[in-house]
Scaffold this motif. Structure first.
Motif, PDB file in Angstrom:
ATOM      1  N   GLU A 317       0.832  -1.202   0.000  1.00  0.00           N
ATOM      2  CA  GLU A 317       0.000   0.000   0.000  1.00  0.00           C
ATOM      3  C   GLU A 317       0.866   1.251   0.000  1.00  0.00           C
ATOM      4  N   MET A 318       1.967   1.217   0.730  1.00  0.00           N
ATOM      5  CA  MET A 318       2.887   2.348   0.745  1.00  0.00           C
ATOM      6  C   MET A 318       3.416   2.631  -0.655  1.00  0.00           C
ATOM      7  N   LEU A 319       3.805   1.576  -1.377  1.00  0.00           N
ATOM      8  CA  LEU A 319       4.337   1.751  -2.729  1.00  0.00           C
ATOM      9  C   LEU A 319       3.252   2.231  -3.690  1.00  0.00           C
ATOM     10  N   ARG A 320       2.044   1.716  -3.544  1.00  0.00           N
ATOM     11  CA  ARG A 320       0.945   2.180  -4.401  1.00  0.00           C
ATOM     12  C   ARG A 320       0.653   3.652  -4.133  1.00  0.00           C
ATOM     13  N   ARG A 321       0.716   4.034  -2.893  1.00  0.00           N
ATOM     14  CA  ARG A 321       0.467   5.437  -2.532  1.00  0.00           C
ATOM     15  C   ARG A 321       1.527   6.334  -3.155  1.00  0.00           C
ATOM     16  N   ALA A 322       2.792   5.942  -3.046  1.00  0.00           N
ATOM     17  CA  ALA A 322       3.878   6.722  -3.630  1.00  0.00           C
ATOM     18  C   ALA A 322       3.713   6.845  -5.141  1.00  0.00           C
ATOM     19  N   ALA A 323       3.326   5.734  -5.802  1.00  0.00           N
ATOM     20  CA  ALA A 323       3.116   5.760  -7.245  1.00  0.00           C
ATOM     21  C   ALA A 323       1.985   6.711  -7.614  1.00  0.00           C
ATOM     22  N   SER A 324       0.949   6.745  -6.795  1.00  0.00           N
ATOM     23  CA  SER A 324      -0.177   7.643  -7.046  1.00  0.00           C
ATOM     24  C   SER A 324       0.248   9.108  -6.922  1.00  0.00           C
ATOM     25  N   ILE A 325       1.077   9.389  -5.934  1.00  0.00           N
ATOM     26  CA  ILE A 325       1.553  10.763  -5.736  1.00  0.00           C
ATOM     27  C   ILE A 325       2.390  11.214  -6.927  1.00  0.00           C
ATOM     28  N   ALA A 334      12.874  10.291  -1.736  1.00  0.00           N
ATOM     29  CA  ALA A 334      13.018   9.546  -0.477  1.00  0.00           C
ATOM     30  C   ALA A 334      14.451   9.692   0.011  1.00  0.00           C
ATOM     31  N   LEU A 335      14.621  10.398   1.110  1.00  0.00           N
ATOM     32  CA  LEU A 335      15.947  10.513   1.719  1.00  0.00           C
ATOM     33  C   LEU A 335      16.068   9.460   2.803  1.00  0.00           C
ATOM     34  N   SER A 348      16.622  -1.890   1.762  1.00  0.00           N
ATOM     35  CA  SER A 348      17.059  -1.752   0.369  1.00  0.00           C
ATOM     36  C   SER A 348      15.977  -2.194  -0.612  1.00  0.00           C
ATOM     37  N   ARG A 349      15.140  -3.140  -0.211  1.00  0.00           N
ATOM     38  CA  ARG A 349      14.066  -3.587  -1.114  1.00  0.00           C
ATOM     39  C   ARG A 349      13.083  -2.461  -1.386  1.00  0.00           C
ATOM     40  N   HIS A 350      12.684  -1.765  -0.340  1.00  0.00           N
ATOM     41  CA  HIS A 350      11.746  -0.667  -0.528  1.00  0.00           C
ATOM     42  C   HIS A 350      12.403   0.509  -1.253  1.00  0.00           C
ATOM     43  N   ALA A 351      13.683   0.730  -1.001  1.00  0.00           N
ATOM     44  CA  ALA A 351      14.395   1.798  -1.712  1.00  0.00           C
ATOM     45  C   ALA A 351      14.416   1.509  -3.207  1.00  0.00           C
ATOM     46  N   ALA A 352      14.707   0.262  -3.562  1.00  0.00           N
ATOM     47  CA  ALA A 352      14.739  -0.118  -4.971  1.00  0.00           C
ATOM     48  C   ALA A 352      13.346  -0.035  -5.591  1.00  0.00           C
ATOM     49  N   ALA A 353      12.336  -0.455  -4.846  1.00  0.00           N
ATOM     50  CA  ALA A 353      10.969  -0.403  -5.366  1.00  0.00           C
ATOM     51  C   ALA A 353      10.516   1.029  -5.605  1.00  0.00           C
ATOM     52  N   LEU A 354      10.857   1.933  -4.697  1.00  0.00           N
ATOM     53  CA  LEU A 354      10.507   3.346  -4.881  1.00  0.00           C
ATOM     54  C   LEU A 354      11.213   3.924  -6.108  1.00  0.00           C
ATOM     55  N   ALA A 355      12.498   3.601  -6.248  1.00  0.00           N
ATOM     56  CA  ALA A 355      13.244   4.085  -7.410  1.00  0.00           C
ATOM     57  C   ALA A 355      12.588   3.597  -8.703  1.00  0.00           C
ATOM     58  N   GLY A 356      12.044   2.398  -8.665  1.00  0.00           N
ATOM     59  CA  GLY A 356      11.419   1.841  -9.848  1.00  0.00           C
ATOM     60  C   GLY A 356      10.139   2.540 -10.266  1.00  0.00           C
ATOM     61  N   ILE A 357       9.497   3.267  -9.338  1.00  0.00           N
ATOM     62  CA  ILE A 357       8.272   3.994  -9.684  1.00  0.00           C
ATOM     63  C   ILE A 357       8.513   5.496  -9.779  1.00  0.00           C
ATOM     64  N   GLY A 358       9.799   5.866  -9.856  1.00  0.00           N
ATOM     65  CA  GLY A 358      10.107   7.275 -10.078  1.00  0.00           C
ATOM     66  C   GLY A 358      10.373   8.088  -8.841  1.00  0.00           C
ATOM     67  N   VAL A 359      10.661   7.418  -7.718  1.00  0.00           N
ATOM     68  CA  VAL A 359      11.009   8.120  -6.476  1.00  0.00           C
ATOM     69  C   VAL A 359      12.456   7.797  -6.139  1.00  0.00           C
ATOM     70  N   THR A 393      22.588   5.558  -5.764  1.00  0.00           N
ATOM     71  CA  THR A 393      21.132   5.554  -5.889  1.00  0.00           C
ATOM     72  C   THR A 393      20.587   4.195  -6.314  1.00  0.00           C
ATOM     73  N   SER A 394      21.478   3.226  -6.519  1.00  0.00           N
ATOM     74  CA  SER A 394      21.019   1.877  -6.866  1.00  0.00           C
ATOM     75  C   SER A 394      21.077   1.002  -5.619  1.00  0.00           C
ATOM     76  N   HIS A 395      20.053   0.174  -5.455  1.00  0.00           N
ATOM     77  CA  HIS A 395      19.954  -0.653  -4.247  1.00  0.00           C
ATOM     78  C   HIS A 395      19.600  -2.073  -4.653  1.00  0.00           C
ATOM     79  N   GLU A 396      20.332  -3.039  -4.095  1.00  0.00           N
ATOM     80  CA  GLU A 396      20.050  -4.449  -4.394  1.00  0.00           C
ATOM     81  C   GLU A 396      18.751  -4.864  -3.730  1.00  0.00           C
ATOM     82  N   GLN A 397      17.955  -5.591  -4.480  1.00  0.00           N
ATOM     83  CA  GLN A 397      16.698  -6.067  -3.917  1.00  0.00           C
ATOM     84  C   GLN A 397      16.875  -7.458  -3.310  1.00  0.00           C
TER      85      GLN A 397
END
Length: 397
Positions: A317-325, A334-335, A348-359, A393-397
């Motif tokens: 849900e957090m990732l969907r919310r970020a994608a919506s924003i 995301a700092l 690192s998984r969430h960092a990589a996922a956010l980067a994948g949706i443009g954050v 800015t790259s993170h291993e998932q």
């Protein structure tokens, strides 16, 4: 010693608790069915946190002045390992065992300890367990440090942000009242008409709006879990500086499992910090939902999530919310930390996922934060900006 006759996991759990209560050296012989009781990985961390406070550890031996960085980290650790009722007891014990109570009750002792961001992080971490008689001394320490930080960071932040706003507001189709005549004439000198002794401008240069109008909305959304104490301190200082700029509307939101809007306190970082209640849980999705509700002009809004991304809620849900924003047109960053200290711990998984949706997700030092905000205001690619600063800015998932 108590004789446990129950079997299975429940007995092992009780024995593990006794092992934690009694400590390491004298309790290592506790066994179940002839085998030593082995602590789980989480229980080992709890054991280390208890040893740091109640045993003969560097946390206590080093003295307050040399150990404040470890104290600040320890305060963050215990919120993740123990329930809030236990954390409060340990914080109260830390006041005495680490010499903080004496330090705050006898202000002259402050001359022996250099107030710095680590000490401020410790005081903020202790929160309500600071005795009422010591609160004013604690506030004076925090005020001294935040003023020094603001003096260090204000000029560069104002210059970077104001410059970026001016550049982003320039237009070749300004209204008459917004024309920059000096720049317009200089750009059109080749169109000088000798017969008329004047310049006939081919293009007008100016600003899209008056500088007194709000040009950007900035939301600082800050994770106030214990591990983020230093980032909270720096964020409060930057929030105060940004809120003083007339062309920027700044909002400061802090969260753990609850969300608190501290925008009304932004003019004083000390009030912000003493309004923070550092906790152990984290619900990033809930915080983003609140921030999303505050966004009225997505294309002109910059949302900076300052968090280690250890989501305690539902990550999907957090990732969907970020994608919506992001999909709505808001610039989101995301700092993973806003601090001077080392490499942060983060998911690192969430960092990589956010980067994948443009954050873009990365850690940033306070000295680079103004330049990052300038890049965001000018709508430059933040990932490219970070790469130009040699920021991973790259993170291993």
């Amino acid at each position: 010693m108590t004789d446990f006759t129950e079997g299975g996991a429940e007995t092992r759990d009780r024995l593990s608790r006794w092992r934690l209560v009694l400590g390491g050296d004298g309790a290592d012989g506790i066994s179940h069915d002839g085998a030593p009781v082995r602590l789980s990985e989480d229980d080992m961390r709890r054991d280390q946190a208890l040893e740091a406070l109640y045993g003969d550890s560097p946390l206590r031996r080093g003295g307050l002045g040399s150990s404040t960085p470890r104290v600040a980290r320890w305060l963050g650790d215990i919120r993740g390992y123990f329930p809030s009722s236990v954390v409060q007891v340990m914080q109260a014990d830390a006041m005495d065992r680490l010499g903080l109570r004496q330090l705050l009750l006898e202000p002259e002792m402050l001359r022996t300890v250099q107030p710095d961001i680590n000490l401020v992080s410790t005081l903020v971490g202790l929160g309500k367990v600071i005795p009422e008689a010591s609160r004013e001394t604690a506030r004076s320490v925090v005020r001294q440090v935040t003023k020094e930080l603001e003096d260090r960071l204000r000029a560069r932040t104002v210059q970077a942000v104001s410059g970026a706003l001016n550049r982003s507001a320039r237009t070749r189709r300004p209204k008459h009242r917004d024309i920059d005549w000096n720049r317009t004439i200089a750009a059109n000198l080749k169109h000088y008409q000798p017969d008329y002794r004047t310049v006939v401008p081919e293009r007008l240069l100016g600003h899209a709006r008056r500088s007194t109008e709000i040009q950007r909305e900035i939301i600082l959304c800050i994770d106030q879990s214990g591990s983020m104490a230093e980032s909270v301190v720096y964020s409060s200082v930057f929030g105060a500086v940004l809120s003083s700029l007339p062309s920027v509307n700044t909002r400061l939101v802090v969260f753990d499992t609850e969300v608190v809007d501290l925008t009304d306190e932004l003019d004083d970082p000390v009030d912000v910090l003493f309004g923070v209640q550092l906790g152990g849980g984290t619900d990033i999705n809930r915080a983003l939902a609140y921030c999303q509700d505050q966004i009225t002009k997505p294309a002109e809004t910059i949302l900076v999530l300052i968090s280690d991304l250890y989501e305690g809620g539902i990550a999907e849900e957090m990732l969907r919310r970020a994608a919506s924003i992001v999909g709505g047109g808001t610039t989101m960053i995301a700092l993973l930390a806003l601090s001077d200290s080392g490499h942060p711990s983060f998911d690192s998984r969430h960092a990589a996922a956010l980067a994948g949706i443009g954050v873009p997700a990365f850690a940033c030092t306070p000295d680079l934060f103004p330049d990052m905000m300038a890049a965001a205001i000018e709508r430059r690619d933040i990932g490219e900006w970070a790469a130009s600063q040699d920021i991973p800015t790259s993170h291993e998932q």
